[in-house]
Design a protein around this motif. Structure first.
Motif, PDB file in Angstrom:
ATOM      1  N   UNK A 137       0.828  -1.215   0.000  1.00 25.07           N
ATOM      2  CA  UNK A 137       0.000   0.000   0.000  1.00 25.07           C
ATOM      3  C   UNK A 137       0.861   1.263   0.000  1.00 25.07           C
ATOM      4  N   UNK A 138       1.934   1.212  -0.757  1.00 25.81           N
ATOM      5  CA  UNK A 138       2.832   2.359  -0.883  1.00 25.81           C
ATOM      6  C   UNK A 138       2.347   3.265  -1.999  1.00 25.81           C
ATOM      7  N   UNK A 183       4.027  10.185  -1.133  1.00 21.71           N
ATOM      8  CA  UNK A 183       5.359  10.275  -0.530  1.00 21.71           C
ATOM      9  C   UNK A 183       6.114  11.496  -1.034  1.00 21.71           C
ATOM     10  N   UNK A 184       6.037  11.733  -2.338  1.00 18.78           N
ATOM     11  CA  UNK A 184       6.704  12.908  -2.912  1.00 18.78           C
ATOM     12  C   UNK A 184       6.070  14.191  -2.396  1.00 18.78           C
ATOM     13  N   UNK A 196       8.381  18.326   0.790  1.00 25.19           N
ATOM     14  CA  UNK A 196       8.593  19.725   1.211  1.00 25.19           C
ATOM     15  C   UNK A 196       8.371  19.939   2.701  1.00 25.19           C
ATOM     16  N   UNK A 197       7.316  19.341   3.241  1.00 27.21           N
ATOM     17  CA  UNK A 197       7.036  19.477   4.661  1.00 27.21           C
ATOM     18  C   UNK A 197       8.142  18.840   5.504  1.00 27.21           C
TER      19      UNK A 197
END
Length: 261
Positions: free
Chosen positions: A32-33, A38-39, A43-44
């Motif tokens: 379940x990736x 994810x990308x 930034x956070x």
């Protein structure tokens, strides 16, 4: 290369890429990736790193204590590696086809190498933690057992790659087993063995950080202590010292390899 061979090569490459992509996609589905999510979080995550993981003037005052723990980790890694190397040399001689005493010892040496090498250092840490508790001995033994398996396997291969002509020449003169090992096998295999030992010292210094978190010793314990107390400035300093230490040791190791190889 003729046109037919080039078409076959391109076909094999294409099929291989399709298989790799298919396996990657299937793995992502099973786990379940989500690559896009994810990308999107990068930034956070980077903002948090730059906002928290920076070294303050006050944090530099902790440097002597951190360096003391780092030295403890480095020396523990070197001690575990060197002791494992000594024992691995005897196991390598027993396990190698060139220098084996008999098939029983050869199989036994290879089984020891396979057993200790195929269990990760982290798993060894948890196993030994139950018996020995949180102390330096547990961390030392975890690194020692993992290193023993890897170096034994590496030494067996190094000895097997040694030239047989010198061994056969000494055997023809009636030389003893010890004389053959000292004069024909070790001189040929020693440079490669030393290279493997240096590699394991580098690896163990990296692994010792994680082992220290589990066993409560060395720089890993210091990292874990600051992390759990949310002292991220100190965490940044610990990380910085580990990175610098690993780079310095790697440069020294590479320099030694150039001399001996």
């Amino acid at each position: 290369m003729n046109e037919k061979a080039m078409r076959k090569s391109r076909w094999i490459t294409t099929v291989s890429l399709i298989i790799i992509i298919g396996i990657t996609y299937l793995s992502a589905v099973i786990t379940e990736f989500n690559f896009i999510d994810s990308v999107a979080t990068l930034p956070k995550a980077l903002n948090w790193i730059f906002a928290n993981l920076w070294i303050t003037q006050e944090t530099w005052g902790r440097l002597p204590a951190i360096l003391g723990k780092l030295n403890e980790t480095i020396f523990m890694s070197i001690a575990a590696t060197t002791l494992a190397a000594i024992i691995s040399l005897f196991l390598g001689l027993m396990g190698s086809k060139t220098t084996k005493v008999n098939n029983v010892f050869s199989v036994l040496a290879r089984l020891i190498a396979s057993f200790s090498r195929n269990i990760p250092v982290v798993a060894w840490s948890l196993i030994l933690l139950i018996s020995f508790g949180q102390n330096s001995l547990t961390g030392f033994l975890a690194l020692f057992v993992g290193t023993l398996g890897f170096l034994t396997r590496a030494f067996i291969e190094s000895i097997d790659e040694a030239s047989q002509s010198a061994v056969e020449a000494l055997q023809a003169t009636g030389a003893t087993y010890a004389h053959i090992v000292n004069k024909a096998v070790i001189p040929q295999s020693l440079p490669q063995m030393l290279s493997w030992i240096l590699f394991m010292i580098e690896t163990n210094i990296r692994s010792a950080t994680l082992v220290g978190i589990l066993t409560g010793t060395g720089i890993g314990y210091t990292f874990d202590l600051y992390y759990k107390s949310l002292n991220y400035n100190a965490v940044a300093l610990v990380t910085f010292t580990i990175v610098i230490a690993v780079i310095i040791i790697e440069l020294i190791s590479n320099r030694i390899r150039k001399v001996i190889l």
